[in-house]
Design a protein around this motif. Structure first.
Motif, PDB file in Angstrom:
ATOM      1  N   ASN A 218       0.811  -1.059   0.013  1.00 26.45           N
ATOM      2  CA  ASN A 218       0.116  -0.101  -0.011  1.00 26.45           C
ATOM      3  C   ASN A 218       0.945   1.154   0.061  1.00 26.45           C
ATOM      4  OD1 ASN A 218      -2.526  -1.446  -0.002  1.00 26.45           O
ATOM      5  ND2 ASN A 218      -2.662  -1.467   2.304  1.00 26.45           N
ATOM      6  N   SER A 219       2.250   1.204   0.251  1.00 27.61           N
ATOM      7  CA  SER A 219       2.981   2.383   0.155  1.00 27.61           C
ATOM      8  C   SER A 219       4.328   2.145  -0.573  1.00 27.61           C
ATOM      9  CB  SER A 219       3.339   2.844   1.496  1.00 27.61           C
ATOM     10  OG  SER A 219       4.077   1.869   2.179  1.00 27.61           O
ATOM     11  N   ILE A 220       4.812   3.032  -1.039  1.00 29.75           N
ATOM     12  CA  ILE A 220       6.011   2.951  -1.716  1.00 29.75           C
ATOM     13  C   ILE A 220       6.780   4.288  -1.651  1.00 29.75           C
ATOM     14  CG2 ILE A 220       5.376   3.645  -4.106  1.00 29.75           C
ATOM     15  CD1 ILE A 220       7.087   1.487  -5.551  1.00 29.75           C
ATOM     16  N   ALA A 221       8.336   4.135  -1.958  1.00 28.93           N
ATOM     17  CA  ALA A 221       8.947   5.723  -1.883  1.00 28.93           C
ATOM     18  C   ALA A 221       8.701   6.337  -3.145  1.00 28.93           C
ATOM     19  CB  ALA A 221      10.622   5.383  -1.563  1.00 28.93           C
ATOM     20  N   VAL A 222       8.820   7.956  -2.861  1.00 25.25           N
ATOM     21  CA  VAL A 222       8.620   8.634  -3.931  1.00 25.25           C
ATOM     22  C   VAL A 222       9.582   8.357  -5.031  1.00 25.25           C
ATOM     23  CG1 VAL A 222       8.703  11.135  -4.808  1.00 25.25           C
ATOM     24  CG2 VAL A 222       7.298  10.447  -2.829  1.00 25.25           C
ATOM     25  N   GLU A 223      10.708   8.078  -4.494  1.00 24.33           N
ATOM     26  CA  GLU A 223      11.888   7.870  -5.531  1.00 24.33           C
ATOM     27  C   GLU A 223      11.629   6.717  -6.386  1.00 24.33           C
ATOM     28  OE1 GLU A 223      16.903   7.632  -5.378  1.00 24.33           O
ATOM     29  OE2 GLU A 223      15.330   6.990  -3.570  1.00 24.33           O
ATOM     30  N   GLU A 224      11.024   5.470  -5.991  1.00 27.36           N
ATOM     31  CA  GLU A 224      10.795   4.464  -6.779  1.00 27.36           C
ATOM     32  C   GLU A 224       9.724   4.750  -7.592  1.00 27.36           C
ATOM     33  OE1 GLU A 224      10.474  -0.437  -6.024  1.00 27.36           O
ATOM     34  OE2 GLU A 224      10.595   1.166  -4.428  1.00 27.36           O
TER      35      GLU A 224
END
Length: 352
Positions: A218-224
């Protein structure tokens, strides 16, 4: 906190011994006027009569009473059971007192006066009813509090499972959305330029791999997420060529902030599909990511007008709104507006 049956039983017995022990320990206040044997008898007999009778009452209530469908029948059953328990409690107290008076050590005048209460059946009946009724009230209140806690936990678990099921459904809508758009682009170029078609297939495979591997989170780093966006832009530029300009401005402190996967990509895709593709001379898509206080701001601006193509399901925008609602409630916002021949899509997400 969910309380198991084992813990419930432990709590019951702790409260039983604590409550009845406190009630009967008042005899120690008169230890200077009464013999130690009489005080100990009062405490022990009170514990036996109280714990014995109310434990039987509890067992009966658990077997016969359903608090999920409480009605007159259950109420009358409780009243009758309480009266019977009071009779049992009074009888145990009476016979143990009688046995002590006849078989125990010689008793003092004060102790004789106390034993006279056992010969007053009305006083004994009133006392027994009052004590058992007080115990019943405490038992029902605790039972109600435990049920409320259990129902609350079940509702939370149900809401969590429901939200997760809805999120999984929404994520399942993303993959076909990517695939159909990209395959249409490949189909249009297949007979015109094989090299470009091959390059598009490579980009498409990277995008599909991303969407598949991130489908269960449900979440991921902005960079990825930005890597996904760059792949999409590269893929789209093969179609739009010089008609598409893209620029991005990202605060470095935002790169590790966690966001729902694919929401930036969906904004950029929506800007290209409904904005740039409708302009003969093309236009520009600008991506800006920064933070203010504890709020992450994601802005996507594209050249064009805010208009919905006939027959469009708006699945991408609906997807974003629903996922933000499920994950953040009212703490996250999404707005879409037009100003000065540009369309602005902005998402604000609370940062933990």
């Amino acid at each position: 906190m969910n309380i198991t049956d084992k813990n419930r039983n432990l709590i019951f017995w702790v409260l039983q011994f604590t409550g009845w022990g406190f009630l009967n320990s008042s005899s120690f206040l008169f230890i200077q006027k009464m013999s130690l044997s009489f005080v100990l008898f009062s405490v022990i007999s009170g514990l036996i009569a109280g714990i014995g009778s109310t434990t039987i009452l509890r067992f009966y209530l658990r077997k016969k009473i359903s608090f999920d469908s409480f009605g007159f029948k259950q109420f009358s059953t409780i009243v009758i059971a309480t009266v019977v328990t009071a009779v049992l409690y009074g009888a145990l107290s009476y016979f143990m007192g009688y046995a002590y008076a006849k078989l125990g050590p010689e008793i003092s005048e004060l102790e004789k006066d106390l034993f006279k209460a056992y010969n007053s059946y009305w006083l004994l009946a009133f006392t027994s009813l009052f004590v058992i009724f007080a115990w019943l009230i405490c038992y029902l209140v605790i039972k109600l509090l435990l049920k409320i806690n259990k129902d609350r936990i079940e509702r939370l678990e149900l809401n969590t499972n429901l939200k997760q099921a809805q999120l999984n459904t929404l994520k399942g809508q993303i993959n076909p959305h990517f695939m159909f758009n990209s395959l249409n682009n490949i189909r249009g170029l297949m007979l015109e330029d094989v090299d470009k078609s091959r390059e598009m297939l490579t980009k498409l495979s990277e995008m599909l791999r991303y969407s598949l591997t991130k489908n269960n989170i449900n979440s991921i780093a902005v960079e990825e997420e930005l890597e996904m966006v760059d792949n999409y832009i590269d893929l789209s530029k093969i179609q739009f060529e010089d008609r598409l300009q893209f620029e991005k401005s990202v605060d470095k402190e935002c790169l590790q902030v966690q966001i729902p996967p694919m929401i930036i990509q969906l904004l950029v895709e929506n800007a290209a599909k409904h904005g740039i593709s409708n302009l003969k001379d093309g236009g520009k898509i600008s991506l800006n990511i920064d933070k203010h206080a504890k709020v992450l701001s994601i802005k996507v601006v594209n050249t064009g007008k805010l208009r919905i193509t006939k027959g469009s399901t708006q699945v991408g925008l609906k997807n974003i709104k629903q996922r933000l609602k499920l994950l953040y409630g009212d703490k996250a916002t999404f707005k879409l507006k037009e100003a000065n021949d540009e369309v602005l899509a902005e998402i604000k997400i609370p940062m933990s």
